[in-house]
Design a protein around this motif. Structure first.
Motif, mmCIF file in Angstrom:
data_model
loop_
_atom_site.group_PDB
_atom_site.id
_atom_site.type_symbol
_atom_site.label_atom_id
_atom_site.label_comp_id
_atom_site.label_asym_id
_atom_site.label_seq_id
_atom_site.Cartn_x
_atom_site.Cartn_y
_atom_site.Cartn_z
ATOM 1 N N ARG A 688 0.817 -1.209 0.000
ATOM 2 C CA ARG A 688 0.000 0.000 0.000
ATOM 3 C C ARG A 688 0.858 1.270 0.000
ATOM 4 N NH1 ARG A 688 -3.810 -0.521 4.426
ATOM 5 N NH2 ARG A 688 -3.112 -2.635 4.750
ATOM 6 N N MET A 689 2.147 1.145 0.367
ATOM 7 C CA MET A 689 3.014 2.313 0.366
ATOM 8 C C MET A 689 3.219 2.840 -1.049
ATOM 9 S SD MET A 689 3.569 2.900 3.498
ATOM 10 C CE MET A 689 1.916 2.249 3.752
ATOM 11 N N ARG A 690 3.300 1.925 -2.024
ATOM 12 C CA ARG A 690 3.425 2.374 -3.409
ATOM 13 C C ARG A 690 2.196 3.166 -3.837
ATOM 14 N NH1 ARG A 690 5.784 -3.055 -6.384
ATOM 15 N NH2 ARG A 690 8.025 -2.559 -6.188
ATOM 16 N N GLN A 691 1.033 2.686 -3.448
ATOM 17 C CA GLN A 691 -0.192 3.392 -3.811
ATOM 18 C C GLN A 691 -0.237 4.770 -3.155
ATOM 19 O OE1 GLN A 691 -3.449 0.824 -2.757
ATOM 20 N NE2 GLN A 691 -2.713 -0.882 -3.987
ATOM 21 N N ILE A 692 0.163 4.843 -1.884
ATOM 22 C CA ILE A 692 0.145 6.134 -1.198
ATOM 23 C C ILE A 692 1.128 7.099 -1.838
ATOM 24 C CG2 ILE A 692 0.669 7.263 1.002
ATOM 25 C CD1 ILE A 692 -0.459 4.831 2.421
ATOM 26 N N ILE A 693 2.325 6.618 -2.149
ATOM 27 C CA ILE A 693 3.326 7.488 -2.781
ATOM 28 C C ILE A 693 2.852 7.933 -4.158
ATOM 29 C CG2 ILE A 693 5.641 7.511 -3.755
ATOM 30 C CD1 ILE A 693 5.520 7.988 -0.775
ATOM 31 N N ASN A 694 2.222 7.015 -4.906
ATOM 32 C CA ASN A 694 1.706 7.401 -6.225
ATOM 33 C C ASN A 694 0.644 8.495 -6.100
ATOM 34 O OD1 ASN A 694 3.366 5.567 -7.515
ATOM 35 N ND2 ASN A 694 1.833 3.940 -7.543
ATOM 36 N N ILE A 695 -0.234 8.356 -5.101
ATOM 37 C CA ILE A 695 -1.254 9.381 -4.901
ATOM 38 C C ILE A 695 -0.607 10.717 -4.522
ATOM 39 C CG2 ILE A 695 -3.222 10.059 -3.472
ATOM 40 C CD1 ILE A 695 -4.006 7.162 -3.277
ATOM 41 N N VAL A 696 0.378 10.674 -3.637
ATOM 42 C CA VAL A 696 1.049 11.907 -3.224
ATOM 43 C C VAL A 696 1.719 12.576 -4.417
ATOM 44 C CG1 VAL A 696 2.918 12.833 -1.814
ATOM 45 C CG2 VAL A 696 1.354 11.156 -0.840
ATOM 46 N N GLU A 697 2.401 11.786 -5.246
ATOM 47 C CA GLU A 697 3.053 12.360 -6.419
ATOM 48 C C GLU A 697 2.034 12.950 -7.385
ATOM 49 O OE1 GLU A 697 5.272 9.051 -7.848
ATOM 50 O OE2 GLU A 697 7.071 9.551 -6.693
ATOM 51 N N ASP A 698 0.937 12.230 -7.602
ATOM 52 C CA ASP A 698 -0.099 12.755 -8.507
ATOM 53 C C ASP A 698 -0.699 14.048 -7.962
ATOM 54 O OD1 ASP A 698 0.366 10.571 -10.095
ATOM 55 O OD2 ASP A 698 -1.357 9.424 -9.373
ATOM 56 N N VAL A 699 -0.928 14.094 -6.660
ATOM 57 C CA VAL A 699 -1.502 15.299 -6.067
ATOM 58 C C VAL A 699 -0.534 16.473 -6.195
ATOM 59 C CG1 VAL A 699 -2.237 16.329 -3.886
ATOM 60 C CG2 VAL A 699 -3.026 14.058 -4.499
ATOM 61 N N LEU A 700 0.743 16.235 -5.933
ATOM 62 C CA LEU A 700 1.717 17.311 -6.069
ATOM 63 C C LEU A 700 1.801 17.795 -7.513
ATOM 64 C CD1 LEU A 700 4.590 16.039 -3.738
ATOM 65 C CD2 LEU A 700 2.919 17.827 -3.276
ATOM 66 N N ALA A 701 1.782 16.854 -8.451
ATOM 67 C CA ALA A 701 1.827 17.250 -9.864
ATOM 68 C C ALA A 701 0.576 18.045 -10.250
ATOM 69 C CB ALA A 701 1.964 16.006 -10.739
ATOM 70 N N GLU A 702 -0.580 17.591 -9.778
ATOM 71 C CA GLU A 702 -1.813 18.314 -10.091
ATOM 72 C C GLU A 702 -1.817 19.693 -9.449
ATOM 73 O OE1 GLU A 702 -6.681 17.797 -9.639
ATOM 74 O OE2 GLU A 702 -5.316 16.211 -8.986
ATOM 75 N N GLY A 703 -1.346 19.798 -8.199
ATOM 76 C CA GLY A 703 -1.291 21.098 -7.544
ATOM 77 C C GLY A 703 -0.350 22.061 -8.255
ATOM 78 N N GLN A 704 0.793 21.560 -8.713
ATOM 79 C CA GLN A 704 1.719 22.415 -9.465
ATOM 80 C C GLN A 704 1.111 22.864 -10.787
ATOM 81 O OE1 GLN A 704 5.289 20.087 -9.827
ATOM 82 N NE2 GLN A 704 5.581 19.928 -7.629
ATOM 83 N N LYS A 705 0.442 21.955 -11.442
ATOM 84 C CA LYS A 705 -0.184 22.300 -12.719
ATOM 85 C C LYS A 705 -1.304 23.313 -12.507
ATOM 86 C CE LYS A 705 -2.270 20.078 -16.778
ATOM 87 N NZ LYS A 705 -2.709 18.777 -17.362
ATOM 88 N N PHE A 706 -2.082 23.112 -11.446
ATOM 89 C CA PHE A 706 -3.174 24.047 -11.169
ATOM 90 C C PHE A 706 -2.635 25.432 -10.814
ATOM 91 C CE2 PHE A 706 -6.315 26.012 -8.363
ATOM 92 C CZ PHE A 706 -7.466 25.876 -9.113
ATOM 93 N N ALA A 707 -1.556 25.467 -10.036
ATOM 94 C CA ALA A 707 -0.988 26.754 -9.649
ATOM 95 C C ALA A 707 -0.391 27.494 -10.844
ATOM 96 C CB ALA A 707 0.075 26.543 -8.570
ATOM 97 N N ALA A 708 0.161 26.730 -11.799
ATOM 98 C CA ALA A 708 0.790 27.372 -12.958
ATOM 99 C C ALA A 708 -0.226 27.815 -14.001
ATOM 100 C CB ALA A 708 1.810 26.418 -13.587
ATOM 101 N N SER A 709 -1.433 27.270 -13.972
ATOM 102 C CA SER A 709 -2.429 27.608 -14.989
ATOM 103 C C SER A 709 -3.067 28.957 -14.684
ATOM 104 C CB SER A 709 -3.507 26.528 -15.055
ATOM 105 O OG SER A 709 -4.250 26.513 -13.849
ATOM 106 N N LYS A 710 -3.614 29.602 -15.716
ATOM 107 C CA LYS A 710 -4.269 30.900 -15.569
ATOM 108 C C LYS A 710 -5.714 30.849 -16.070
ATOM 109 C CE LYS A 710 -0.397 32.647 -14.156
ATOM 110 N NZ LYS A 710 -0.195 32.986 -12.728
ATOM 111 N N ILE A 711 -6.302 29.664 -16.071
ATOM 112 C CA ILE A 711 -7.651 29.561 -16.633
ATOM 113 C C ILE A 711 -8.702 30.102 -15.681
ATOM 114 C CG2 ILE A 711 -7.017 27.565 -18.023
ATOM 115 C CD1 ILE A 711 -8.346 25.793 -15.964
ATOM 116 N N LEU A 712 -8.388 30.194 -14.398
ATOM 117 C CA LEU A 712 -9.339 30.706 -13.422
ATOM 118 C C LEU A 712 -8.977 32.141 -13.073
ATOM 119 C CD1 LEU A 712 -9.717 27.664 -11.008
ATOM 120 C CD2 LEU A 712 -11.299 28.433 -12.763
#
Length: 987
Positions: A688-712
Motif C-alpha cells: 500500500r506504500m506504493r499506492q500512497i506514494i503514487n497518490i502523493v506524487e499525482d496530487v503534487l503534480a496536479e497542484g503544481q499544474k493548477f498553480a501554474a495555470s491561468k484559466i481561473l
C-alpha cells in the motif's frame, strides 16, 4: 395533730399565701410537711405589712401561738390602716384646688354624656321610622324608578335585535343566491360584507339561538364558495412530474359561470391562496427545477386556446450539454411568470417570485454546479463555460425576472471562488481514496523490497571506497604484528610497544576514514574473483517508476561483480536464503556497527576502535585447556573469532579492517588497496506504500499544474492557487499516520512482525518524501507545501524509529521478565526442581529470541535486524550476568549447573554468523563478558588469576570479580591474596 388553715393561693408579687388556702402543718414541727429542695430559689422577704403579718402567722406553731401574739398582729394591722388613711388625707389636702377642679370636670362630662345619648335617640327615630322616616320613603321612590327604566331598556333592545336580524336575513339571502349561481367573486365580496355585519351585531345577540343558526348557515355557504374556488384553481393549475398546465379561464362546477384565472386567484382567501402557492412552489421546484438540473431532459411549451402546457421529456445523457439544463429552468420560469405570476394579486405576485429565488439558486449550486465540479484539471475549461452560463442565468432569471436583491448574488460569488471549491472537493476525493487504501486489509503477498545504502544518511559518502587487500599467505593481528609465537604473548595489547614497522602499517591504514571503509567480506559480498583480482564496479541500474530499485535485482547487493548465472539469479528472492560466499582472500567478517537509534537502555560498542584490546589466542587456549567443548567447538571460540569489545564508549563510525601483516615479519611493504562497491541492503515494505506514494506524487503534480495555470480568474485570498491541493499531499501522510495504528491496533499488539513492518512503511514514506523534496527543490514549485512535507517527513521518521525502538524495548523487557520470574535470581540451583525451572526459563528465552529473529529476518534490513536481535539478546545476557554476579555464595555443584545454564545461551551466536564468520560481539556488547563468565564459573583460582593478568577479563569490574571469587571459593589465604591482587591490579 394536724391543723387546717383556710387560705387563698399565693400572690404573684409577694408569694404570700392568702386566706382560704388549706395547709397541713406537722404537729411536732413548725415547718411544712415536705422539705423544700435546697436548689430552689427562696421566697424573698415581704415588703408590706400584711405580708409580714401573714409570714408571721405562717411561722407560728401550736406552742408559739398565743392570744397576746394574735393581739399584736391585729394592733399592727390597725396601725397600718390608720397610717394609710392619714397619708391619703394629706395627699388630697396637699393640692386641694386641683382636686376640686378635677372633681367638677368629672361631673360636667357625665352631664354632657346624658344629653348626647338623648339627642341620638331622637335622630334615629327621624331617619328610621317605617311610616315617616326619610330612608323608607327614599327606597320606595328608587324602586319605582328602576322598574320603569328596565321596561324602557327591554323595548329598545327588542327593537334593535329585530332590525339587525332583518338585515342579516336580507344579506344572507344575497350571499346564498350568488353562491348558487356560481358568481364566486361577487359571493366572496358579499361574504366579506356579511361577515362584517355579523361582527357588528349587538352583544346580546351573539349567543342567541337565532344568531348561532345564521352563523352556521353562513359558514356553510362560505365554505362552499371557497371549495368551489379551490376546485376551480386545481383545474386551472395542474402540476405533474411530466407536465405543467395552466388554464386562462375555467367554468364553475354546477353552474354556467366562467371565471378567469385572475378572478380565481384574487377571490381565494389569504390562507387558501398561501397554501396553494406553497404547494405550487414545492412541486415546481421538485419537478421542474431540481429534477431538470439533475437529469437530462428536453422541454416543450404549447399554447392552445385557453390551455398553456409545459411538458418534460427525458433525454439521452451521452450527448447532453449541461447548459441545456439551465436553459430549461429559464424557460420554465418565464412560462410561470407569463401565465401564472402575472395573474396573482399585486401583494402576492412579488412575494411569490422572490420566494423562488433562494431555492432556485441553491438548487443550481447543489444539483448542477457542485456535482458537475470536475475531478481532474483537464475538465476545468469545459466547466468554466458552464459556470459562466450559470452567472448569466442568475442575472437574467433570478435578479431581473424574479426580482431578487442584486446585492445577493450567490452563484456569482460561488463561481468567483470556483478554484477554492475545486481544490477542496479534490481534497475530499483524494482523502477518501487514501482512506480506502489505508484501511484496506493487510495482505502478506502485497509487499515489496526496498534497497538502501547501508551508509545512507552520511554526508559525502563515496560510491566506491578503497579497502586493503590481504595477502592470503599472511596472518595478522589487530595491532598489525605478526601472528608468530612471539607476537601471541602480547595478544591483548596490554603494555604494547609497537615496532616502527607496525606503526607505519597502522598509519597507512588510518589514512582511510573509518566510516568510508567496508570490510571485504563483511556481509558476504563477493567483491573479488577467485583469482584475487580487483572487482569491476558495475553501474547501477536506474530505479523503476516508483523510485525503487527493481526487486528482481540482487536485493542485498551481493555478488555484484559475479557473472550472471541463471541458477543464482533467484537466490535472493528470499533476502535471508543466501548461499555462503567463497573467496580466496578471507578476512575477519565485520558487519557495519549498530546505528545510534536513541534506545536509552542499549549501548552498542563498536566492534573495533583505537582502544580495543588485541586478540588473545594463546590465552584462550590456556584458559580452555581441559574444558569440555560445546557442539564440537571450544566454549571460548566465539570471542576468539570475533573482535573483543572494548570498555570504551561506542563509536558510531564503521570499523576499519586491520592492516594485513606480511608473512615475513621483517618484510616491509605498503598494503595493497582494492576498490570496494558500497554494499546495499533491503527491507520489506507494504504494497500500500506504493499506492500512497503514487497518490502523493499525482496530487503534487496536479497542484503544481493548477498553480501554474491561468484559466481561473484570480481572487483575493490569503493563499495562492493550488495551495489546498498541495497541502492535501501532506494530509494523506497525516491520515495514514493517524488511521493505521488505530485500525490495525490489534495486529500491531499481537504480531511481532507487524510493528517492524509499520516502522519500515513510515521510514520508506519519509525517504520518498525526501526524494520528492530534492526533485522539486530546483523548481521551487513546492514552496507552499515544503514546510508541511518537511514536518510530515520528520514525523514519519520519528514514528518509524519510535515503533522500532518501542518494539525492541518491549521484547527486551519480555526477555528480562522471563528470566527474572522463571529463574528467580538463579538461587539454589543445586536442587533439581529449581534447576529445571531455571533451565526452562533460559530455554524459553532462547526460543523467544530465535522466533523473533525468524519473524524479523525477512522484514528488517540486516543492520537493523542484527541491532534489534542483538539488543534483545543483550537484555537476556545482562539479566543473567546481573543475577549470577549478585549471588553471595556459589557451591561447586551450583557453579557447574550455572555454567551449563549459561552455555544454553551460546546457541544465540548462530543468529550472528554469515559465511561462517561470527560477529555477535558487534551487536551484543556483553557477549565476551558472558562467555568468560561461563568459563569462570568452572575455572580454578589460578586460571582466574592468569586471565586477569593477561587482560582477558577487562569487561569485568573489579568489584564483580571480587564478588565472584568470594562466591566461588572458600575463605583461604589463596583467595585473600587473589582478591588483593584483583583489587590492586586495576589501580
Amino acid at each position: 395533730m394536724v391543723e387546717a388553715l383556710s387560705r387563698k393561693g399565693p400572690c404573684d408579687c409577694c408569694q404570700i399565701w392568702p386566706p382560704n388556702t388549706l395547709l397541713r402543718l406537722d404537729h411536732n414541727t413548725s415547718a411544712m410537711a415536705f422539705p423544700v429542695p435546697s436548689h430552689l430559689p427562696r421566697r424573698p422577704n415581704p415588703q408590706d405589712v400584711s405580708s409580714e403579718i401573714l409570714m408571721k402567722i405562717d411561722q407560728a406553731t401550736n406552742q408559739t401561738l398565743t392570744a397576746s401574739l394574735a393581739t399584736s398582729w391585729l394592733a399592727e394591722l390597725e396601725d397600718t390602716i390608720r397610717a394609710t388613711e392619714t397619708h391619703i388625707h394629706d395627699r388630697i389636702h396637699l393640692d386641694l384646688p386641683q382636686f376640686e377642679q378635677q372633681l367638677e370636670s368629672s361631673k360636667s362630662v357625665q352631664t354632657r354624656l346624658q344629653s348626647l345619648v338623648s339627642n341620638v335617640d331622637e335622630l334615629n327615630q327621624t331617619l328610621s321610622d317605617p311610616g315617616t322616616g326619610l330612608i323608607p320613603i327614599l327606597v320606595r321612590s328608587l324602586t319605582t324608578h328602576a322598574t320603569l327604566a328596565q321596561e324602557s331598556a327591554d323595548a329598545t333592545v327588542r327593537h334593535e335585535t329585530l332590525s339587525h336580524l332583518l338585515r342579516c336575513r336580507a344579506e344572507f339571502g344575497s350571499v346564498l343566491s350568488l353562491v348558487q349561481m356560481g358568481k364566486l367573486p361577487q359571493a366572496v365580496e358579499a361574504c366579506g360584507k356579511f361577515d362584517q355585519l355579523l361582527q357588528n351585531a349587538p352583544a346580546h345577540l351573539h349567543q342567541t339561538n337565532v344568531m348561532l343558526d345564521i352563523k352556521r348557515k353562513f359558514q356553510a355557504a362560505k365554505s362552499r364558495a371557497e371549495e368551489q374556488l379551490s376546485e376551480a384553481y386545481s383545474r386551472s393549475v395542474t402540476v405533474s412530474p411530466k407536465c405543467l398546465t395552466i388554464l386562462s379561464s375555467v367554468a364553475v362546477r354546477q353552474s354556467e359561470t366562467v371565471l378567469s384565472l385572475s378572478e380565481v386567484l384574487s377571490s381565494l382567501s389569504a390562507t387558501s391562496l398561501s397554501s396553494h402557492l406553497t404547494t405550487l412552489r414545492r412541486d415546481t421546484m421538485a419537478h421542474y427545477v431540481d429534477h431538470v438540473l439533475r437529469q437530462p431532459t428536453s422541454l416543450t411549451i404549447s399554447c392552445e386556446n385557453a390551455e398553456n402546457r409545459l411538458t418534460l421529456f427525458p433525454s439521452p445523457p451521452n450527448s447532453e450539454d449541461l447548459t441545456t439544463r439551465l436553459d430549461n429552468v429559464s424557460a420554465t420560469l418565464k412560462f410561470m411568470s407569463t401565465h401564472f405570476t402575472a395573474f396573482l394579486p399585486p401583494s402576492e405576485s412579488l412575494a411569490f417570485s422572490r420566494s423562488l429565488c433562494k431555492p432556485i439558486v441553491t438548487s443550481v449550486l447543489s444539483n448542477l454546479l457542485v456535482p458537475s465540479l470536475p475531478s481532474s484539471f483537464d475538465l476545468l475549461p469545459q466547466f468554466i463555460g458552464l459556470s459562466k452560463q450559470a452567472v448569466a442565468f442568475e442575472e437574467e432569471c433570478v435578479i431581473q425576472l424574479l426580482g431578487d436583491d442584486k446585492s445577493d448574488r450567490l452563484i456569482k460569488a460561488w463561481v468567483d471562488g470556483m478554484g477554492g471549491h475545486y481544490e477542496r472537493q479534490r481534497r475530499l476525493q483524494i482523502l477518501d481514496t487514501s482512506r480506502v487504501i489505508i484501511l484496506s486489509p493487510e495482505s502478506a503477498d502485497d509487499r515489496f523490497l526496498v534497497e538502501i545504502d547501508i551508509r545512507q544518511g552520511q554526508d559525502k559518502a563515496p560510491e566506491v571506497v578503497p579497502v586493503q587487500e590481504e595477502d592470503p599467505d599472511a596472518s595478522w593481528g589487530l595491532n598489525g604484528s605478526s601472528s608468530s609465537s612471539e607476537a601471541v604473548d602480547d595478544g591483548w595489547g596490554f603494555e604494547d610497544d609497537t615496532e616502527p614497522e607496525s606503526e607505519s602499517a597502522s598509519a597507512a591504514t588510518s589514512s582511510i576514514p573509518a566510516e568510508d571503509v567496508v570490510a571485504e567480506d563483511s556481509w558476504g559480498f563477493d567483491d573479488e574473483e577467485e583469482d584475487g583480482t580487483a572487482p569491476v564496479v558495475e553501474p547501477q541500474e536506474p530505479p523503476d517508476a516508483n523510485g525503487l530499485d527493481k526487486p528482481d535485482d540482487d536485493a542485498w547487493g551481493w555478488n555484484d561483480e559475479a557473472p550472471a548465472d541463471p541458477a543464482e539469479e533467484t537466490a535472493w528472492d528470499d533476502p535471508w536464503d543466501e548461499p555462503p560466499a567463497k573467496s580466496s582472500a578471507v578476512v575477519e567478517s565485520r558487519p557495519p556497527p549498530a546505528p545510534s537509534i536513541g534506545l536509552s537502555k542499549a549501548s552498542i560498542s563498536s566492534p573495533a576502535s583505537t582502544s580495543s584490546p588485541k586478540m588473545a589466542t594463546r590465552l584462550e587456549k590456556l584458559a580452555n585447556k581441559g574444558k569440555k567443548h560445546l557442539n564440537g567447538n571450544s566454549p571460548m571460540s566465539s570471542p576468539a573469532l570475533s573482535t573483543p569489545m572494548s570498555s570504551a564508549k561506542p563509536s558510531p563510525a564503521p570499523p576499519s579492517p586491520p592492516p594485513p601483516a606480511p608473512a615475513n615479519p621483517s618484510e616491509k611493504r605498503p598494503p595493497r588497496l582494492t576498490p570496494a562497491v558500497v554494499p546495499k541492503e533491503t527491507y520489506l515494505v507494504s504494497g500500500r506504500m506504493r499506492q500512497i506514494i503514487n497518490i502523493v506524487e499525482d496530487v503534487l503534480a496536479e497542484g503544481q499544474k493548477f498553480a501554474a495555470s491561468k484559466i481561473l480568474p484570480p481572487i483575493e485570498t490569503s493563499s495562492s492557487p493550488g495551495t489546498v491541493l498541495l497541502q492535501s499531499a501532506a494530509s494523506i501522510l497525516d491520515l495514514y499516520r493517524a488511521l493505521y495504528p488505530v485500525k490495525f491496533a490489534g495486529r500491531l499488539k499481537t504480531a511481532p512482525e507487524a510493528p517492524m513492518l509499520f516502522s519500515n512503511d513510515c521510514l520508506y514514506l519519509s525517504g520518498e518524501i525526501a526524494r520528492m523534496e530534492a526533485a522539486a527543490a530546483s523548481q521551487g514549485s513546492l514552496a507552499p507545501v515544503r514546510d508541511r512535507l518537511v514536518e510530515c517527513r520528520t514525523r514519519l521518521k520519528i514514528v518509524g524509529d519510535s515503533w522500532f525502538e518501542d518494539t525492541v524495548e518491549q521484547h527486551r523487557q519480555s526477555a528480562n521478565d522471563i528470566i527474572s520470574q522463571g529463574a528467580e535470581g538463579f538461587t539454589f540451583t543445586a536442587d533439581q526442581d529449581r534447576y529445571d525451572e531455571c533451565e526452562t526459563a533460559i530455554s524459553r528465552v532462547v526460543q523467544e529470541i530465535k522466533r523473533l529473529a525468524q519473524q524479523w529476518k525477512g522484514i528488517l534490513n540486516k543492520n537493523k535486524y542484527y541491532t534489534a536481535v542483538g539488543m534483545v539478546t543483550e537484555a537476556a545476557l545482562s539479566r543473567v550476568l546481573e543475577d549470577i554476579l549478585a549471588l553471595p555464595d556459589i557451591p561447586e555443584v551450583e557453579s557447574h549447573r550455572l555454567s551449563e545454564l549459561c552455555r544454553m545461551l551460546h546457541a544465540l551466536e548462530a543468529l550472528f554468523i554469515e559465511d561462517q564468520d561470527p560477529f555477535v560481539v558487534a551487536y551484543v556488547p556483553s557477549w565476551l563478558k558472558f562467555s568468560y563468565l561461563s568459563e569462570l564459573l568452572e575455572a580454578s583460582m589460578v586460571d582466574i588469576s592468569y586471565l586477569f593478568d593477561s587482560g582477558a577479563l577487562v569487561d569485568f569490574e573489579v568489584d564483580e570479580l571480587v564478588r565472584l571469587v568470594r562466591a566461588l571459593f572458600a575463605d583461604t589465604a589463596l583467595r585473600t591474596n587473589t582478591i588483593n591482587k584483583l583489587t590492586a591490579g586495576r589501580q
